[in-house]
Scaffold this active site. Structure first.
Site, short mmCIF file in Angstrom:
data_model
loop_
_atom_site.label_atom_id
_atom_site.label_comp_id
_atom_site.label_asym_id
_atom_site.label_seq_id
_atom_site.Cartn_x
_atom_site.Cartn_y
_atom_site.Cartn_z
N ARG A 108 0.88 -1.18 0.00
CA ARG A 108 0.00 0.00 0.00
C ARG A 108 0.91 1.22 0.00
O ARG A 108 1.64 1.47 0.97
CB ARG A 108 -0.90 0.00 1.23
CG ARG A 108 -1.50 1.37 1.51
CD ARG A 108 -2.61 1.34 2.51
NE ARG A 108 -3.79 0.71 1.94
CZ ARG A 108 -4.99 0.75 2.52
NH1 ARG A 108 -5.16 1.35 3.67
NH2 ARG A 108 -6.01 0.18 1.94
N HIS A 135 -7.29 0.96 -6.33
CA HIS A 135 -7.46 0.05 -5.19
C HIS A 135 -8.17 -1.23 -5.69
O HIS A 135 -9.31 -1.48 -5.37
CB HIS A 135 -8.30 0.76 -4.13
CG HIS A 135 -8.26 0.14 -2.76
ND1 HIS A 135 -7.50 -0.96 -2.46
CD2 HIS A 135 -8.91 0.47 -1.60
CE1 HIS A 135 -7.66 -1.28 -1.18
NE2 HIS A 135 -8.51 -0.43 -0.64
N GLN A 138 -10.02 -3.83 -3.35
CA GLN A 138 -11.29 -3.34 -2.83
C GLN A 138 -12.42 -3.58 -3.83
O GLN A 138 -13.49 -4.08 -3.47
CB GLN A 138 -11.18 -1.82 -2.54
CG GLN A 138 -12.47 -1.21 -2.06
CD GLN A 138 -12.83 -1.68 -0.66
OE1 GLN A 138 -12.03 -1.60 0.25
NE2 GLN A 138 -14.03 -2.20 -0.49
N ASP A 227 -17.32 7.15 -0.60
CA ASP A 227 -15.97 7.06 -0.01
C ASP A 227 -15.64 8.42 0.60
O ASP A 227 -16.33 9.41 0.32
CB ASP A 227 -14.95 6.67 -1.11
CG ASP A 227 -13.53 6.48 -0.57
OD1 ASP A 227 -13.36 6.31 0.65
OD2 ASP A 227 -12.58 6.50 -1.38
N SER A 231 -8.87 11.68 0.80
CA SER A 231 -8.19 10.39 0.92
C SER A 231 -6.91 10.54 1.73
O SER A 231 -6.47 11.66 2.03
CB SER A 231 -7.85 9.87 -0.48
OG SER A 231 -9.00 9.38 -1.12
N CYS A 267 -16.32 1.72 0.96
CA CYS A 267 -15.13 0.90 1.17
C CYS A 267 -14.64 0.94 2.62
O CYS A 267 -13.92 0.05 3.06
CB CYS A 267 -14.01 1.32 0.22
SG CYS A 267 -13.64 3.08 0.30
N ARG A 295 -13.34 -8.45 1.62
CA ARG A 295 -11.94 -8.14 1.28
C ARG A 295 -11.10 -9.40 1.44
O ARG A 295 -10.29 -9.74 0.59
CB ARG A 295 -11.39 -7.03 2.20
CG ARG A 295 -11.96 -5.65 1.95
CD ARG A 295 -11.56 -5.11 0.60
NE ARG A 295 -10.11 -5.07 0.45
CZ ARG A 295 -9.31 -4.13 0.95
NH1 ARG A 295 -9.82 -3.11 1.60
NH2 ARG A 295 -8.00 -4.19 0.77
N1 CP Z 1 -11.03 -0.16 2.62
C1 CP Z 1 -9.74 -0.20 3.03
O1 CP Z 1 -8.83 -0.39 2.25
O2 CP Z 1 -9.58 -0.05 4.38
P1 CP Z 1 -8.21 0.14 5.15
O3 CP Z 1 -7.68 1.50 4.74
O4 CP Z 1 -8.56 0.07 6.61
O5 CP Z 1 -7.27 -0.94 4.74
N1 NVA Z 2 -9.97 6.82 -1.14
C1 NVA Z 2 -9.58 6.30 0.16
C2 NVA Z 2 -9.81 4.82 0.22
C3 NVA Z 2 -9.49 4.20 1.56
C4 NVA Z 2 -9.67 2.72 1.57
C5 NVA Z 2 -8.13 6.66 0.41
O1 NVA Z 2 -7.31 6.52 -0.50
O2 NVA Z 2 -7.82 7.07 1.53
#
Ligand code: CP
Ligand code: NVA
Length: 309
Positions: A108, A135, A138, A227, A231, A267, A295
């Site tokens: 990530r 993502h 997801q 969402d 972010s 998500c 997930r």
């Molecule tokens: N939806 C998601 O990816 O959650 P986290 O950021 O908690 O991993």
């Molecule tokens: N758009 C959000 C998704 C989190 C799972 C982010 O990138 O923070």
């Protein structure tokens, strides 16, 4: 390999439609097995996975670690301070060192280029656990959830309301290979990446609309999806975005416009009272928790696929 000779899981549309549908089918099977209490299917026995997190996570970390473990593997968590990819050490060095210890790498990261570089230099499969751009894990879990609740993804109308972010890009890439109706309703200036929209539309696979009126967007929706407005990496813009995104909150009134058959998805993590009301998340047609659980099941199937087991 993913059908184009690639070992990684970085973007949904790197794969053929049939492969994606097979992975989702496999996810259902593995889910049923795990839910039955069966603990003797251990395809990842003796395998290890490195999980690199440059950003925070609950779902991604726990679902990957638990899922890999339930199927016999061992996962190693590397947090933001451990590797400091690109700072303490170059990405191409990280890729080769971790490939020497592990059978698979999940990451990530912030910049999408970093996961492309990681995959380029790694000799083991790399799975994208979210970047600023997309993502995919997801949206695989989301597709699984829609299939479970509606019967199929094909032909459904999925309406995303909010920021044209990484989640939207993965929806667009899925819509490039599986036919459904995808609508993104976002404020002007917060559209998804133009090139990604154009390419997805040019495939002609799905009906894809990017519009600015949430009420018009959600009419007849099978799924209304939300969402966060800011972010990870954009949190300093949160206050400003709350102003700009006025009118894009998914509330009871908007769900009424969508109609009684519409499910609510998110998500997570959600900021209740910001992009979605508490009432909508807690309503009977909200499927955010089955979605979050999926997930793990979707990713187990993705890991089985990239590891060729
Ligand atoms: N939806 C998601 O990816 O959650 P986290 O950021 O908690 O991993
Ligand atoms: N758009 C959000 C998704 C989190 C799972 C982010 O990138 O923070």
């Amino acid at each position: 390999v993913n059908g184009k000779g690639l070992k990684d899981f970085l973007h949904i549309n790197d794969f053929e439609k049939a492969t994606i549908l097979n992975i989702l089918e496999r996810a259902k099977e593995i889910k049923a097995l795990i839910k039955s209490g069966e603990r003797t299917y251990l395809p990842f026995k003796g395998k290890t996975m490195a999980m690199i997190f440059a950003k925070p996570s609950m779902r991604t970390r726990v679902s990957f670690e638990t899922g890999f473990n339930l199927l016999g593997g061992h996962a190693v968590y590397l947090g933001p301070d451990d590797i400091q990819m690109g700072k303490r050490e170059e990405t191409r060095d990280v890729a080769r060192v971790l490939s020497g210890y592990n059978d698979v790498i999940m990451a990530r990261l912030f910049a999408h280029q970093d996961i492309l570089d990681l995959a380029k230099y790694a000799t083991v499969p790399v799975i994208n656990g979210l970047t600023d751009y997309n993502h995919p894990c997801q949206i695989m879990a989301d597709a699984l959830t829609i299939i479970e609740h509606i019967g199929q993804l094909e032909g459904t109308k999925v309406v995303y309301v909010g920021d044209g972010n990484n989640i939207v890009h993965s929806w667009l890439l899925l819509a490039s290979i599986v036919p459904f109706h995808f609508v993104c309703a976002c404020p002007k200036g917060f559209e998804p990446d133009q090139e990604t929209v154009k390419k997805a539309q040019q495939t002609g696979v799905s009906k894809i609309e990017i519009i600015h009126d949430p009420k018009e967007a959600v009419r007849g929706a099978d799924v209304v999806y939300s969402d966060v407005w800011a972010s990870m990496g954009q949190k300093e813009e949160a206050a400003y975005r709350r102003q700009v995104f006025q009118g894009f909150q998914v509330d009871e009134e908007l769900m009424k416009v969508a109609g009684p058959k519409a499910y609510f998805m998110h998500c997570l993590p959600a900021e209740r009272g910001v992009e979605v009301t508490d009432g909508v998340i807690e309503a009977p047609n909200s499927i955010v928790f089955p979605q979050a659980e999926n997930r793990m099941h979707a990713q187990n199937a993705i890991m089985l696929h990239v590891l060729g087991v």
